[in-house]
Design an enzyme around this catalytic site. Sequence first.
Site, mmCIF file in Angstrom:
data_model
loop_
_atom_site.group_PDB
_atom_site.id
_atom_site.type_symbol
_atom_site.label_atom_id
_atom_site.label_comp_id
_atom_site.label_asym_id
_atom_site.label_seq_id
_atom_site.Cartn_x
_atom_site.Cartn_y
_atom_site.Cartn_z
ATOM 1 N N MET A 26 9.410 6.515 1.902
ATOM 2 C CA MET A 26 9.954 6.821 0.406
ATOM 3 C C MET A 26 8.892 8.085 0.155
ATOM 4 O O MET A 26 8.688 8.341 -1.053
ATOM 5 C CB MET A 26 9.553 5.659 -0.537
ATOM 6 C CG MET A 26 10.592 4.179 0.096
ATOM 7 S SD MET A 26 10.790 3.529 -1.616
ATOM 8 C CE MET A 26 8.946 2.908 -1.830
ATOM 9 N N ALA A 86 5.604 10.585 -0.103
ATOM 10 C CA ALA A 86 4.160 10.660 -0.007
ATOM 11 C C ALA A 86 3.480 10.510 1.291
ATOM 12 O O ALA A 86 2.792 9.400 1.358
ATOM 13 C CB ALA A 86 3.943 9.506 -1.192
ATOM 14 N N LEU A 87 3.975 10.988 2.266
ATOM 15 C CA LEU A 87 3.512 10.831 3.732
ATOM 16 C C LEU A 87 1.862 10.882 3.774
ATOM 17 O O LEU A 87 1.297 11.766 3.390
ATOM 18 C CB LEU A 87 4.294 11.760 4.636
ATOM 19 C CG LEU A 87 5.848 11.643 4.550
ATOM 20 C CD1 LEU A 87 6.333 12.599 5.563
ATOM 21 C CD2 LEU A 87 6.233 10.316 4.535
ATOM 22 N N GLY A 125 -0.560 7.078 8.003
ATOM 23 C CA GLY A 125 0.084 5.720 8.633
ATOM 24 C C GLY A 125 1.643 6.220 8.970
ATOM 25 O O GLY A 125 2.032 5.855 10.033
ATOM 26 N N HIS A 126 2.182 6.889 8.130
ATOM 27 C CA HIS A 126 3.651 7.301 8.266
ATOM 28 C C HIS A 126 3.716 8.221 9.447
ATOM 29 O O HIS A 126 4.580 8.154 10.306
ATOM 30 C CB HIS A 126 4.216 8.245 7.382
ATOM 31 C CG HIS A 126 4.269 7.602 5.947
ATOM 32 N ND1 HIS A 126 3.862 7.679 4.793
ATOM 33 C CD2 HIS A 126 5.174 6.351 5.649
ATOM 34 C CE1 HIS A 126 4.094 6.791 3.744
ATOM 35 N NE2 HIS A 126 5.070 6.190 4.337
ATOM 36 N N GLN A 134 7.976 -7.045 5.462
ATOM 37 C CA GLN A 134 9.040 -6.124 5.724
ATOM 38 C C GLN A 134 9.639 -5.892 6.725
ATOM 39 O O GLN A 134 10.826 -6.008 7.113
ATOM 40 C CB GLN A 134 8.743 -4.888 4.798
ATOM 41 C CG GLN A 134 9.803 -3.602 4.976
ATOM 42 C CD GLN A 134 9.451 -2.404 4.266
ATOM 43 O OE1 GLN A 134 9.535 -2.504 3.331
ATOM 44 N NE2 GLN A 134 8.824 -1.321 4.910
ATOM 45 N N MET A 137 -3.834 2.411 4.796
ATOM 46 C CA MET A 137 -3.302 3.555 4.139
ATOM 47 C C MET A 137 -2.061 3.171 3.591
ATOM 48 O O MET A 137 -1.179 2.422 3.906
ATOM 49 C CB MET A 137 -3.225 4.419 5.221
ATOM 50 C CG MET A 137 -4.398 5.463 5.702
ATOM 51 S SD MET A 137 -4.032 6.826 6.562
ATOM 52 C CE MET A 137 -5.599 7.114 7.047
ATOM 53 N N ARG A 151 0.344 4.006 -2.367
ATOM 54 C CA ARG A 151 -0.137 3.634 -3.743
ATOM 55 C C ARG A 151 -1.787 3.835 -3.900
ATOM 56 O O ARG A 151 -2.205 3.852 -5.034
ATOM 57 C CB ARG A 151 0.037 2.058 -3.794
ATOM 58 C CG ARG A 151 1.489 1.714 -4.046
ATOM 59 C CD ARG A 151 1.709 0.251 -4.056
ATOM 60 N NE ARG A 151 3.231 -0.138 -3.913
ATOM 61 C CZ ARG A 151 3.963 0.085 -5.014
ATOM 62 N NH1 ARG A 151 3.405 0.021 -6.296
ATOM 63 N NH2 ARG A 151 5.121 0.019 -4.720
HETATM 64 O O1 PAF Z 1 8.398 0.865 3.423
HETATM 65 C C1 PAF Z 1 9.078 1.594 2.642
HETATM 66 O O2 PAF Z 1 8.514 2.799 2.452
HETATM 67 C C2 PAF Z 1 10.292 1.241 2.206
HETATM 68 O O3 PAF Z 1 10.370 -0.018 1.778
HETATM 69 C C3 PAF Z 1 11.451 1.758 3.100
HETATM 70 C C4 PAF Z 1 11.417 0.948 4.382
HETATM 71 C C5 PAF Z 1 11.439 3.144 3.284
HETATM 72 C C6 PAF Z 1 12.755 1.329 2.207
HETATM 73 O O4 PAF Z 1 13.145 2.002 1.192
#
Ligand code: PAF
Length: 283
Positions: A32, A34-35, A38-39, A155, A186, A189
């Site tokens: 979503m 705001a990298l 972790g991303h 998730q 990380m 939020r």
């Molecule tokens: O983890 C996230 O950032 C979100 O839940 C995802 C997997 C991109 C789905 O919107």
Amino acid sequence: MSAPIVRTRAELRAMTAGWRRAGETIGVVPTMGALHDGHLSLVARAKSTADRVIVTIFVNPKQFNNPEDLKNYPRTEHEDARKLERFGVDAIYVPDGAQMYPEGFATNVSVTRMTDILCGAHRAGHFDGVATVVAKLFLQTSADFAFFGEKDFQQLQVVRRMARDLDIPVEVIGCPTIREIDGLAMSSRNLLLSDRARARAATLYEVMEDMGDALSAGALVADLLSDARRRLDAAGFGEIDYLELRRNDTLDLLERAEVPARLFAAVWMAGVRLIDNIDVTPA
Ligand code: PAF
């Protein structure tokens, strides 16, 4: 080099069709935006696994149960694209709401049972929103591999279940949680924490590590909870949504770590809900 930003399903399909014709594999990193590092660790893993890598950025309204939370969610597309430059990803897919949920959209993907607990019990409809958007992203990107952080362990398991149940031919790969130097997991939020709250937030990981050591040595969860609550309270944490030990695979509740397990926490700090989980290996 900056990656092409793709905003429509049609453009994305034209791109992926070319890769498919050339026999190349595709990896997707759904985000979503705001990298943070972790991303970026997921992107690095994707690059070493697939021939082509797509990073998706979509702040999915269907997974927010609080309109304020959706409004305040950080949106940093330009900055995100800059952070991705050094990885050489093949596309950044940034659909808008109309691309993702066109007029008349009426389908909901709902994974049962494992979504009634942990975050699912506190955020009504959250995992339906996640499962729906991730199913769409898997189909839109036709990815062979998808990369998710273990930070959001529930998730990860929900997405695995959904892909298996719907026969979507994608391998879902879980990647380790990346932490700040003081141990805080990380998360986008974390940007919402004041300096004071940020400094105190790492106590959550300290408490969880201590609980994890005691649980690995055979302690009962019930015997550790009051000390953990006292330490979190002293560090300025507010309500604890959950602090629970669960099986790694089914997420069933455990009293002690007799099988591979994880300790899960969701705790409020100064109006921000922080979640974390750690592996607890039975001794
Ligand atoms: O983890 C996230 O950032 C979100 O839940 C995802 C997997 C991109 C789905 O919107």
